[in-house]
Design a protein around this motif. Structure first.
Motif, short mmCIF file in Angstrom:
data_model
loop_
_atom_site.label_atom_id
_atom_site.label_comp_id
_atom_site.label_asym_id
_atom_site.label_seq_id
_atom_site.Cartn_x
_atom_site.Cartn_y
_atom_site.Cartn_z
N VAL A 311 -12.65 13.61 3.21
CA VAL A 311 -11.56 12.64 3.15
C VAL A 311 -11.13 12.47 1.69
O VAL A 311 -11.96 12.56 0.78
CB VAL A 311 -11.97 11.29 3.77
CG1 VAL A 311 -12.95 10.56 2.87
CG2 VAL A 311 -10.76 10.42 4.04
N LYS A 313 -9.23 10.06 -1.21
CA LYS A 313 -8.82 8.70 -1.55
C LYS A 313 -8.61 8.62 -3.06
O LYS A 313 -9.20 9.39 -3.81
CB LYS A 313 -9.90 7.68 -1.15
CG LYS A 313 -10.22 7.61 0.33
CD LYS A 313 -11.29 6.57 0.61
CE LYS A 313 -10.77 5.17 0.35
NZ LYS A 313 -11.77 4.14 0.77
N GLU A 350 -5.51 4.57 0.11
CA GLU A 350 -5.58 5.39 1.32
C GLU A 350 -4.47 6.44 1.40
O GLU A 350 -4.51 7.32 2.26
CB GLU A 350 -5.48 4.49 2.57
CG GLU A 350 -6.39 3.27 2.57
CD GLU A 350 -7.84 3.61 2.84
OE1 GLU A 350 -8.14 4.81 3.03
OE2 GLU A 350 -8.68 2.69 2.85
N GLN A 353 -4.85 10.21 2.06
CA GLN A 353 -5.30 10.62 3.39
C GLN A 353 -4.14 11.13 4.25
O GLN A 353 -4.37 11.72 5.31
CB GLN A 353 -6.00 9.46 4.08
CG GLN A 353 -7.34 9.14 3.45
CD GLN A 353 -7.94 7.85 3.96
OE1 GLN A 353 -7.81 7.52 5.14
NE2 GLN A 353 -8.59 7.12 3.08
N ASN A 356 -4.83 14.57 4.69
CA ASN A 356 -5.79 14.80 5.77
C ASN A 356 -5.11 14.81 7.13
O ASN A 356 -5.49 15.56 8.03
CB ASN A 356 -6.87 13.71 5.76
CG ASN A 356 -7.86 13.86 4.62
OD1 ASN A 356 -7.92 13.00 3.74
ND2 ASN A 356 -8.64 14.92 4.61
#
Length: 449
Positions: A311, A313, A350, A353, A356
């Motif tokens: 992930v 960040k 965030e 992401q 992602n």
């Protein structure tokens, strides 16, 4: 008055206040030959829509359940957003380009009127709330059920239970045997019979409960009731057979749902990446200026079917934050940098992401991904924790907009209950609701650490 009727009434009152404000503005600011509601019907419609949408996004309808100062702040900010959205829309139509004084007067009137009825409701609203008188049918964890109902239905009065068996001290009085729920309900003036997980349902008792339901009493299963009023599913009251037989928990396996969700994820995340590039560039710059170390923080998290992924960040802690091992972030955590406190509060940390999501590791909406170390720990103590890994983790989710930041096993249990509700009720409409609620959480941060 139940919650659905109450919320519909609140929205109707706000719509009425907005229309009254529009009428007054028209009478005050427009030439005598024009009527704002007749000659500017389209403008009135868009104004009402944007204001009501802003009120919904900022959760202005928990009237009586929050500090009144919070209500004032939410209504004020929502009204400003409504005026801004209305102004941008009106600028597209030359005949609707009203001067700034008109918008200022509209803002003042809407805030004044919408706060006025909220003040009145705070003072006398409890008189109109339905106060259910509840009888529990069954004995299994009746004390726990009383606690759950006290949280989710504070206006209800739990009279006691019907059934046989050992009870805990918090269960309340035994009102009668399990084979006579209708007689007990009538004799005590009950309005609702709540079925516990062990409620006996032989033919005679089922007939009694059916007679009670046909006679006007509410007869509901505790898990269904709690799901409806609290927006979460209590893990302490469910079993495998309940998960198996309940509607839901299968939409995530349907190909059409998966494809629709993936298209939404790709399109939305791409647009958001483009729109937030300036914000991310500024965030990266100030992170680098404040402290040495990488701007982007990479960490292994657990995704769909418990497969790990990396992930991304923005780094919000010092570089050596986990030199002593992985721990949950705590309130006032000294490892968080000054810039980190701000970007966590408004969720800027965030934003990476979104990459992602484009890659397919995550979805925009879903349970937040945890680290494998925490997952293994939580699976040992929280039933059905594995269920959250049957869907892709999300950048935001139902638990994130309903519950503050969690940093304990008990917090993880509560958030799982919200995640179970989401997985059971997955739909495009619920996703849209979460997106709108997320905007409200960003504007009024809750629990960021």
């Amino acid at each position: 008055m139940n919650d659905n009727i109450r919320n519909s009434l609140f929205r109707l009152l706000d719509a009425l206040c907005i229309l009254i404000a529009l009428y007054v503005v028209g009478e005050t600011m427009l030439p005598d030959e024009y009527s704002v509601l007749i000659d500017y019907t389209g403008a009135s419609f868009f104004t009402t829509f944007f204001f009501l949408l802003s009120f919904y996004v900022l959760d202005c309808y928990s009237v009586g359940e929050e500090d009144f100062r919070d209500s004032v702040a939410r209504v004020g900010v929502a009204s400003v957003l409504g005026v801004i959205a209305t102004g941008f829309t009106f600028y597209s139509f030359e005949s609707w380009r009203f001067d700034r004084a008109t918008f200022v007067l509209l803002l003042v009137l809407v805030v004044t009127l919408c706060l006025t009825w909220r003040v009145v409701w705070h003072r006398i609203g409890k008189r109109f709330m339905t106060r259910h008188k509840v009888v529990l049918v069954g004995v299994d964890r009746a004390g726990k059920v009383r606690s759950l109902l006290a949280q989710s239905m504070p206006h209800a009065e739990i009279l006691g239970y019907v059934g046989e068996g050992d009870m805990d001290a918090d269960a309340g009085p035994c009102l009668g045997p399990s084979y006579d729920p209708l007689g007990v309900a009538r004799s005590h003036g009950a309005t609702m019979l709540v079925m516990l997980p062990d409620a006996p349902l032989d033919e005679d008792i089922a007939r009694e409960l059916l007679r009670a339901k046909l006679g006007g009493l509410m007869v509901v299963d505790i898990r269904t009731l709690y799901e409806h009023v609290a927006g979460r599913i209590p893990v302490s009251l469910i079993r495998d057979e309940w998960l198996l037989m309940e509607d839901g928990f299968n939409l995530n396996t349907q190909g059409s749902m998966q494809r629709l969700k993936r298209v939404f994820d790709v399109l939305t995340s791409f647009v958001l990446l483009v729109l937030t590039l300036p914000i991310m560039a500024i965030a990266a710059l100030v992170i680098r200026l404040e402290s040495p170390g990488p701007v982007i923080y990479r960490q292994k998290r657990v995704g769909l079917h418990e497969k790990e992924f990396t992930v991304l960040k923005f780094r919000s802690m010092t570089v050596d934050a986990e030199k002593n091992g992985a721990v949950w972030a705590q309130k006032g955590d000294t490892r968080v940098t000054k810039v980190g406190k701000f970007i966590r509060k408004v969720r800027i940390d965030e934003l990476p992401q979104l990459w992602n999501v484009l890659r397919g590791d995550m979805s925009l909406i879903g349970p937040r991904p945890e680290r494998m170390q925490f997952v293994r720990e939580l699976e040992k103590v929280i039933p059905y924790f594995y269920v959250r890994h049957t869907v892709k983790p999300g950048v935001t989710g139902w638990a994130q907009v309903c519950y503050p930041y969690g940093a304990s096993i008990e917090d993880a249990r509560y958030k799982l209950e919200y995640d179970l509700y989401y997985i059971k009720n997955m739909s495009p409409l619920l996703d849209l609701k979460i997106v709108l609620k997320t905007v409200g959480v960003i504007l009024f941060p809750k629990g960021a650490r």
